[in-house]
Scaffold this active site. Structure first.
Site, mmCIF file in Angstrom:
data_model
loop_
_atom_site.group_PDB
_atom_site.id
_atom_site.type_symbol
_atom_site.label_atom_id
_atom_site.label_comp_id
_atom_site.label_asym_id
_atom_site.label_seq_id
_atom_site.Cartn_x
_atom_site.Cartn_y
_atom_site.Cartn_z
ATOM 1 N N GLY A 67 22.825 7.866 -19.428
ATOM 2 C CA GLY A 67 23.029 7.950 -17.988
ATOM 3 C C GLY A 67 24.473 8.199 -17.584
ATOM 4 O O GLY A 67 24.825 8.072 -16.423
ATOM 5 N N GLU A 77 19.896 6.164 -29.532
ATOM 6 C CA GLU A 77 20.433 6.336 -28.186
ATOM 7 C C GLU A 77 21.744 5.564 -28.067
ATOM 8 O O GLU A 77 21.726 4.348 -27.787
ATOM 9 C CB GLU A 77 19.450 5.800 -27.143
ATOM 10 N N SER A 128 21.850 11.394 -22.170
ATOM 11 C CA SER A 128 22.339 12.558 -21.412
ATOM 12 C C SER A 128 21.855 13.900 -21.973
ATOM 13 O O SER A 128 22.604 14.876 -21.967
ATOM 14 C CB SER A 128 23.871 12.512 -21.307
ATOM 15 N N LYS A 162 11.943 5.546 -16.805
ATOM 16 C CA LYS A 162 12.577 4.279 -16.407
ATOM 17 C C LYS A 162 11.959 3.793 -15.083
ATOM 18 O O LYS A 162 10.771 4.027 -14.866
ATOM 19 C CB LYS A 162 14.101 4.441 -16.338
ATOM 20 N N GLU A 185 18.414 -0.805 -22.557
ATOM 21 C CA GLU A 185 18.387 -1.471 -21.242
ATOM 22 C C GLU A 185 17.599 -2.770 -21.303
ATOM 23 O O GLU A 185 17.893 -3.723 -20.581
ATOM 24 C CB GLU A 185 17.827 -0.496 -20.188
ATOM 25 N N HIS A 204 14.493 -0.622 -26.152
ATOM 26 C CA HIS A 204 15.433 0.230 -25.418
ATOM 27 C C HIS A 204 16.686 -0.591 -25.094
ATOM 28 O O HIS A 204 16.591 -1.782 -24.794
ATOM 29 C CB HIS A 204 14.782 0.757 -24.144
ATOM 30 N N ASN A 212 11.420 9.410 -20.646
ATOM 31 C CA ASN A 212 11.418 8.003 -20.224
ATOM 32 C C ASN A 212 11.836 7.965 -18.753
ATOM 33 O O ASN A 212 13.006 8.118 -18.438
ATOM 34 C CB ASN A 212 12.402 7.215 -21.106
HETATM 35 P P1 13P Z 1 19.608 9.585 -19.922
HETATM 36 O O1 13P Z 1 18.926 10.842 -20.441
HETATM 37 O O2 13P Z 1 19.461 9.420 -18.448
HETATM 38 O O3 13P Z 1 21.009 9.466 -20.419
HETATM 39 O O4 13P Z 1 18.785 8.343 -20.565
HETATM 40 C C1 13P Z 1 18.536 8.304 -21.918
HETATM 41 C C2 13P Z 1 17.580 7.205 -22.195
HETATM 42 O O5 13P Z 1 17.933 6.045 -22.104
HETATM 43 C C3 13P Z 1 16.202 7.555 -22.555
HETATM 44 O O6 13P Z 1 15.500 6.451 -23.024
#
Ligand code: 13P
Length: 261
Positions: free
Chosen positions: A180, A174, A220, A12, A104, A102, A10
């Protein structure tokens, strides 16, 4: 029941279409050697909408063994929905996977379980494979309510679907506190929730459906921790954020089977 592992990147809101093209080319070169078995692990990239067409052209033109995914989809069929992208538009671009719900999007855009359910249903209606994302914030984890929280999110997202539709989709656990932050869940944490999500699917649908649905871990994920996460019986892959925007790191994650255990 054998479930083909899925490693999905992903991106983002990172990498423009030129950077994305370069990344996919590098990824392909890095995965192209005799030791890597393309059939054993499915690989997908989820670029921003603006890069989908460019990445599609590269994947299709060079026949790369990489699936294309999108990061979101509209719950609406078509029409006056400024800024949204429909499932039909994604299908037409050769998109196979689409992330829905997601954290976010839940946090930054107020997406609730009803909207996640509507997006999941719309994606399925158009032949896309939804990656339904769930996960608990830190305070829920601290209160020890992470299993109930994530099971509730999955049950709500899948309500009203047919068992055959659910068998083909992907769930992604997640934990919000691990996204992150560099703070990865332990393999046991990942297994606990992924197992509970599969059991919830068995309860809501049936055992066969639960055995077929793929459950990913995200948060992560790095080359150094992927092998122990993938060793868990109910973890069928990873949804990778930051590390998926580095071709070397993402390729190393995809090649977790070659890591020393
Ligand atoms: P990170 O791998 O940057 O922690 O992000 C995970 C994520 O949100 C994947 O959708």
């Amino acid at each position: 029941m054998t479930r083909t592992p899925l490693i999905a990147g992903n991106w983002k809101m990172v990498l423009d279409h030129q950077q994305g093209t370069l990344l996919v080319q590098k990824l392909d070169w890095t995965l192209k050697d005799a030791k890597h078995d393309h059939a054993a692990v499915e690989v997908a990239v989820l670029p921003p909408f603006t890069s989908l067409r460019t990445v599609q052209t590269l994947i299709e033109g060079d026949k790369l063994p990489i699936a294309l995914g999108a990061q979101d989809v509209s719950a609406h069929e078509s029409g006056a929905h400024t800024g949204e992208v429909s499932a039909a538009m994604l299908t037409k671009l050769g998109v196979r996977y689409v992330a829905v719900g997601h954290s976010e999007r839940r946090q930054d855009h107020g997406e609730d379980d009803a909207l996640v359910r509507a997006k999941t249903a719309k994606a399925l209606e158009h032949g896309l494979v939804p990656i339904v994302c769930v996960g608990e914030p830190l305070e829920v984890r601290r209160a020890g309510e992470h299993v109930g929280h994530t099971v509730g999110q999955v049950t709500a997202a899948l309500e009203g679907l047919q068992a055959a539709q659910v068998a083909g989709l992907v769930l992604a656990y997640e934990p919000v506190w691990a996204i992150g932050t560099g703070e990865v869940a332990t393999p046991e944490d990942a297994q606990e929730v992924c197992e509970a999500l599969r059991a919830a699917v068995a309860g809501q649908f049936d055992a066969e459906t639960a055995a077929a649905v793929r459950v990913l871990y995200g948060g992560s994920v790095k080359p150094a921790n992927i092998a122990s996460i993938m060793a868990q019986p109910d973890v069928d892959g990873a949804l990778v954020g930051g590390a998926s925007t580095d071709a070397g790191d993402f390729a190393a994650i995809v090649r977790y089977r070659e890591h020393p255990s």
